[in-house]
Each structure stands twice: as C-alpha cells, then as structure tokens.
Design a protein around this motif. Sequence first.
Motif, short mmCIF file in Angstrom:
data_model
loop_
_atom_site.label_atom_id
_atom_site.label_comp_id
_atom_site.label_asym_id
_atom_site.label_seq_id
_atom_site.Cartn_x
_atom_site.Cartn_y
_atom_site.Cartn_z
N ASN A 45 0.83 -1.20 0.00
CA ASN A 45 0.00 0.00 0.00
C ASN A 45 0.87 1.26 0.00
OD1 ASN A 45 0.87 0.41 2.68
ND2 ASN A 45 -0.91 -0.62 3.52
N ALA A 46 0.23 2.41 0.01
CA ALA A 46 0.95 3.68 -0.04
C ALA A 46 1.87 3.87 1.15
CB ALA A 46 -0.05 4.83 -0.13
N GLU A 47 1.48 3.40 2.31
CA GLU A 47 2.31 3.54 3.50
C GLU A 47 3.63 2.77 3.35
OE1 GLU A 47 2.10 2.54 8.27
OE2 GLU A 47 0.24 2.74 7.15
N ILE A 52 9.61 3.16 2.01
CA ILE A 52 10.79 2.88 1.17
C ILE A 52 11.25 4.16 0.47
CG2 ILE A 52 11.66 1.54 -0.79
CD1 ILE A 52 9.43 -0.56 -0.02
N ALA A 53 10.32 4.91 -0.09
CA ALA A 53 10.66 6.14 -0.81
C ALA A 53 11.25 7.20 0.12
CB ALA A 53 9.43 6.69 -1.52
N ASN A 54 10.81 7.23 1.36
CA ASN A 54 11.38 8.19 2.31
C ASN A 54 12.82 7.86 2.64
OD1 ASN A 54 9.32 10.09 2.70
ND2 ASN A 54 8.26 8.74 4.11
N ALA A 60 11.70 6.60 -5.67
CA ALA A 60 10.27 6.90 -5.48
C ALA A 60 9.47 6.77 -6.78
CB ALA A 60 10.10 8.29 -4.88
N ALA A 61 9.93 7.41 -7.84
CA ALA A 61 9.18 7.36 -9.10
C ALA A 61 9.10 5.94 -9.63
CB ALA A 61 9.81 8.29 -10.14
N TYR A 62 10.20 5.21 -9.56
CA TYR A 62 10.20 3.82 -10.03
C TYR A 62 9.22 2.97 -9.23
CZ TYR A 62 11.66 -0.97 -10.79
OH TYR A 62 11.66 -2.32 -11.07
N LEU A 63 9.24 3.11 -7.90
CA LEU A 63 8.34 2.31 -7.06
C LEU A 63 6.88 2.57 -7.40
CD1 LEU A 63 10.08 2.60 -3.59
CD2 LEU A 63 9.68 0.48 -4.87
N LEU A 64 6.54 3.82 -7.64
CA LEU A 64 5.14 4.17 -7.87
C LEU A 64 4.68 4.01 -9.30
CD1 LEU A 64 4.99 7.35 -5.64
CD2 LEU A 64 4.01 5.11 -5.14
N PHE A 69 12.83 7.57 -15.84
CA PHE A 69 13.24 8.90 -16.25
C PHE A 69 12.06 9.84 -16.09
CE2 PHE A 69 16.01 5.98 -18.58
CZ PHE A 69 17.23 6.43 -18.12
N VAL A 70 11.94 10.39 -14.88
CA VAL A 70 10.81 11.23 -14.53
C VAL A 70 11.32 12.54 -13.94
CG1 VAL A 70 8.77 11.41 -13.07
CG2 VAL A 70 9.39 9.20 -14.03
N ILE A 71 10.79 13.64 -14.43
CA ILE A 71 11.08 14.93 -13.81
C ILE A 71 9.98 15.15 -12.78
CG2 ILE A 71 11.23 17.41 -14.16
CD1 ILE A 71 12.23 16.76 -17.02
#
Length: 82
Positions: A45-47, A52-54, A60-64, A69-71
Amino acid sequence: MSTGYGKRIRLVREHLGLGRAEFCNETGIPKQSLINYETERTKANAEVLGAIANKWPEYAAYLLTDKTFVIQKNPEHDQINN
C-alpha cells in the motif's frame, strides 16, 4: 511492460545490496510483510511504498510508476516561487 509493486520492491532491495532483515530494519516494514509483498501474496500500500521512498527517494518514481526517467515537481514549492 509494467512490473508489479512487489517485484519493484524486491529489485530495489537487491539493487541496494540488502538482505530482507536489513531492509526491514531500515524501513520498519515487518519481515513477513516484506516477504508477502515481494512474492505478491499481498499488495503493497501507499504507507509501505512511502516508507521505502522516504528512506531512498531516488527510487520513489520507479516504485510508484515503474518509470525511471521522470522529472518530479513539487506543487508546494511552485506555489512559494510564484
């Protein structure tokens, strides 16, 4: 081709060179829960993704999104500068 959240979590953990126990210590995710996410028995879930992203924001972008390659933008920051 999109990769599921569990597989992405596993790939991030392995890329970091961490075993499950160490990854769990770093994120606070219980080990059995991590196993369930990585084997996709349970959907993360988001939590969980946030924990992990924190710890490793570069993933973060890859996980979500499964994109690498994201700005990224921060609407709070953009409001301050306008």
